[in-house]
Design an enzyme around this catalytic site. Structure first.
Site, PDB file in Angstrom:
ATOM      1  N   GLY B 180      44.098  47.050  28.833  1.00  0.00           N
ATOM      2  CA  GLY B 180      43.055  47.347  27.874  1.00  0.00           C
ATOM      3  C   GLY B 180      42.996  46.420  26.673  1.00  0.00           C
ATOM      4  CB  SER B 206      47.484  43.554  39.496  1.00  0.00           C
ATOM      5  OG  SER B 206      47.393  43.734  38.105  1.00  0.00           O
ATOM      6  NE  ARG B 207      44.618  37.287  43.738  1.00  0.00           N
ATOM      7  CZ  ARG B 207      45.063  36.023  43.639  1.00  0.00           C
ATOM      8  NH1 ARG B 207      44.849  35.346  42.525  1.00  0.00           N
ATOM      9  NH2 ARG B 207      45.714  35.458  44.627  1.00  0.00           N
ATOM     10  CB  ILE B 209      41.131  45.866  38.577  1.00  0.00           C
ATOM     11  CG1 ILE B 209      42.446  45.670  39.348  1.00  0.00           C
ATOM     12  CG2 ILE B 209      40.247  46.875  39.308  1.00  0.00           C
ATOM     13  CD1 ILE B 209      43.357  46.865  39.314  1.00  0.00           C
ATOM     14  CG  ASP B 268      41.603  55.205  32.468  1.00  0.00           C
ATOM     15  OD1 ASP B 268      42.060  54.740  33.526  1.00  0.00           O
ATOM     16  OD2 ASP B 268      41.024  54.529  31.616  1.00  0.00           O
ATOM     17  CE  LYS B 300      43.802  52.456  31.797  1.00  0.00           C
ATOM     18  NZ  LYS B 300      44.187  51.582  32.926  1.00  0.00           N
TER      19      LYS B 300
END
Lengths: 503, 503
Positions: B180, B206-207, B209, B268, B300
């Site tokens: 976030g 991760s890549r 999203i 979320d 976030k």
């Protein structure tokens, strides 16, 4: 947000894909719009043509699947944009759907306000919710999470978003059955009896969704059912009744969308069931509705407690929306009538209406009970006296006359043709019919080809508690093709507990 | 049910359709299988080839779209059946997915058992849940509807259904940031510092999203990140660390499926966030994890209360699953570092590692804080002394040495090339930077082309509280094409509240 949505234009093409109501677009992976907008597979995109706008789900296709600068569309997307082919459409990012924030709040236990539900139902009606979002809404409303207030607002919002009929008089009667019971095709009989007594009962029915036949499927065997609003009004004006398909009238259209998702989840939530049933009735202009709640182990409603709770809520929500609701909890342990499937049910209906000697007694009985209650609700009979009047209306042939009148007005009375391949399933030993699995029986009829084939289905030839001899026929499977007959037969062999014969 | 599933055979063909993970089949409306099975658009059907079986969503296509006796498949369906093209596949009705009944029970407020969650996660892993069902699961778990027991079982089920790494030693360190916050690319720096001190930290990331870049995207600018399990082990063995992409290792694969649906819903939920983060870490073989929770109005996690609650649950669930979790609540009010977007972030990371004079101070500070805590967790420093050791490791060039070593082991250190079209957004008047909207800043970087374009993004050149002169550059937009630059520019013009300059 206007200036962030740079508009791209692509040529529209039908992909020849039937995706039901789902709006799907196909774009090439090398398409300049995909690249510059960062669109990926499963993205939501907005497509516009003239005054029509849709939000569609994107599938990205290899470059040999589509011409350059073209966007492919599913049948539903193509139709909703009112395209003919070859037009250019505008492609942009899908706008944020604001009503989703009240859905998220509901997931976090905040109740919906009336405005929340108006906005959500409005967005679903516009096709702005994708299946993931609709499923989330259905789930968030599930498990008794809707208060009576929320159910009332949801019902009303569903009414408001579609067509609404007004018959300019009162009472306007209607009936509904909370499904789940094979056969049980009382509606054509009930409507004929009630209308024959001078009451207004403009009935629109659904086609089968997961059952072997809906009332509209059965009636389609006998007459024309796809009437537009103008034609429907004429029929009702001249006969005081109708037995038409509701689909072309667009009453409570969001209901159809929600039902499709609920079926995938196999989720029956009371709140949504109530909103579904009552929104259709209110939109149809009804003022007095009788709701039949068949109750039994393999019916939709399984216990009397559940039926009574559902009944209370149906009555209360109806009251708040100016609809007089009465309910009747009926036996849901075995099929009603013999035939299961459109053609076979039509045969039973005609037998009862014509007063033939081999008419299924329980179908006749139930139709008379329901018609009697409606006659009382419409003040044509005193409390407790309706069934006598109903019986008289049937026995004197007045109901049959009224039925023919309705069919002629809708487009003529067709001849029955139930020619089919059949297989008779016989008792292996003498005994008493102890139990029947309604769900499996319905499944058997569907495997034989119902509702797609009008002659397909099951003829259920016994009753609970009846003693059968060894070799006596329990049920016949009817199918249009030998393949379908075999298919249903194999299911029956693998599921002999469909009917339990005991001592 | 076996004998009810009569098997039909059709020739498989790729339809060249990218539907992400969604398994889609296309059949002709006149296909004998469609007709005899009663398949309709959007039905779930089962397809089998050899030992591989999938459940796919059906689209029915017009007869000119496909050869007779052929079933078309999306890329995902084709791959999951291990087809090459031209093989025949078996088509049947989809079996009933039994775990859906525990989902329905959960909707009706019954808690999940451990077995329920094992079965649901197993079915999702096998592709037996469609999007409607996954959305229902995500919603039913939403809004704090999962107890600590349920979160623990869900996490464990998610671990068990994928690959699990075992490094044969302890401690195995890891870090995670509850996203976030744009920029905030501390991972490569933290991993280098920690590994330079002899601790094992096999990091997979991760890549992007929904963000402009994930750590894997940033690292891909500098080295190779798509390592298979064997190669990953080699890298970790030789360097004590890795900075690889997690996608090819198949850790907690259900997490990726759930995340995609959560993103559509923009939902979320704490329970699923915890299961998502911890399942990946446990599957990666970590024993000690530091979780960074940036907190701020447009991050976030928005409040310290929410951050503390999340922290408590992360620690508790970790404890139950033998994972030592520590958390740190950090400032989430503004970007960390200057660059937002893979290439620009890689530039910042290199500056910090190389100790260049214009390295972003807040990125360095935050990386040192996190690295210090990890050094303490790994017993390389006493409580409160970790940051001193981390600073020393960075200042002496040991971290930079370790970083180069990791990159070389993964496939070599690449040169940065950040050539791009740029636009500089300047202050219209003198004032103080009062507020920045992280979400809009991330959106701006994405509209400029991130993460698809590695040079695209935003260079954020000021800090909260800083005084800027009229005409001073606030941020630069970087884009690979002029079109994308214009596109992002238009968004910026329409959203000047992205940064608020006050007195």
């Amino acid at each position: 947000m206007s200036s962030m949505n740079i508009t791209h234009t692509l040529m529209a093409k039908s992909m020849g894909v039937n995706s039901h109501h789902e709006l799907v677009a196909f774009m090439r992976s090398d398409c300049h719009v995909c690249r510059s907008e960062g669109f990926e597979a499963l993205a939501s995109i907005q497509l516009g043509h003239g005054e029509h706008t849709i939000i569609a789900k994107l599938y990205v296709v290899d470059i040999d699947q589509l011409d350059a600068d073209t966007v492919g569309l599913s049948h539903a997307a193509f139709a909703k944009l009112k395209l003919k082919g070859g037009e250019s459409v505008k492609v942009t990012h899908a706008p944020v759907v604001n009503s989703l924030s009240s859905l998220r709040a509901k997931i976090f236990n905040q109740p919906f306000s009336e405005i929340d539900l108006i906005e959500i139902v409005g967005d679903i009606a516009k096709g702005h919710y994708n299946d993931i979002e609709i499923s989330s809404f259905v789930t968030a409303c599930g498990g008794d999470r809707l208060s009576i207030d929320e159910i009332t607002w949801l019902t009303n919002a569903m009414v408001k978003v579609g067509e609404q009929l007004d018959w300019g008089t009162t009472p306007v009667l209607d009936k509904h059955c909370v499904g789940g019971l094979p056969g049980n095709r009382t509606t054509p009989i009930v409507v004929s009896i009630v209308a024959a007594n001078g009451l207004l009962i403009p009935k629109t029915s659904s086609r089968a969704i997961t059952s072997p036949a809906g009332t509209a499927d059965t009636m389609e065997i006998l007459t024309r059912v796809d009437l537009d609003l103008c034609r429907l009004r004429q029929v009702v004006k001249s006969t005081g009744a109708s037995l038409a398909w509701g689909g072309s009238v667009k009453l409570s259209p969001v209901d159809d969308v929600l039902i499709r998702v609920e079926k995938v989840l196999d989720l029956d939530s009371e709140g949504q069931l109530i909103a579904s049933v009552l929104s259709k009735k209110i939109a149809a202009g009804s003022t007095h509705v009788l709701i039949d709640i068949p109750t039994g182990a393999s019916a939709k409603v399984r216990t009397v407690d559940a039926a009574e709770n559902l009944s209370r809520q149906l009555i209360e929500v109806g009251k708040r929306l100016n609809l007089k609701v009465e309910t009747i909890i009926t036996d849901g342990n075995e099929p009603v009538g013999q035939g299961i499937g459109a053609g076979l049910e039509a045969r039973d209906v005609l037998k009862v209406l014509k007063g033939e000697g081999d008419a299924p007694e329980n179908l006749k009985e139930r139709a008379l009970t329901l018609a009697g209650l409606l006659l009382e609700m419409g003040n044509k009979a005193d409390k407790g006296q309706g069934k006598i009047l109903a019986t008289n209306t049937l026995d004197t042939g007045k109901a049959w006359q009224k039925f023919m009148e309705i069919c002629l007005s809708q487009g003529g009375l067709k001849q029955l043709d139930n020619t089919a391949h059949t297989y008779s399933f016989e008792a292996q030993y003498k005994g008493v019919i102890k139990q029947v699995d309604n769900r499996k029986l319905a499944r058997l009829a569907k495997l034989a080809g119902a509702p797609a084939s009008s002659v397909a289905g099951v003829d259920w030839k016994v009753r609970l508690g009846q003693t059968v001899e060894k070799g006596q026929s329990i049920l016949d499977i009817h199918a249009e093709t030998k393949g379908e007959l075999n298919y249903a037969y194999e299911y029956l062999v693998a599921n002999e507990d469909i009917v339990i014969i005991g001592e």
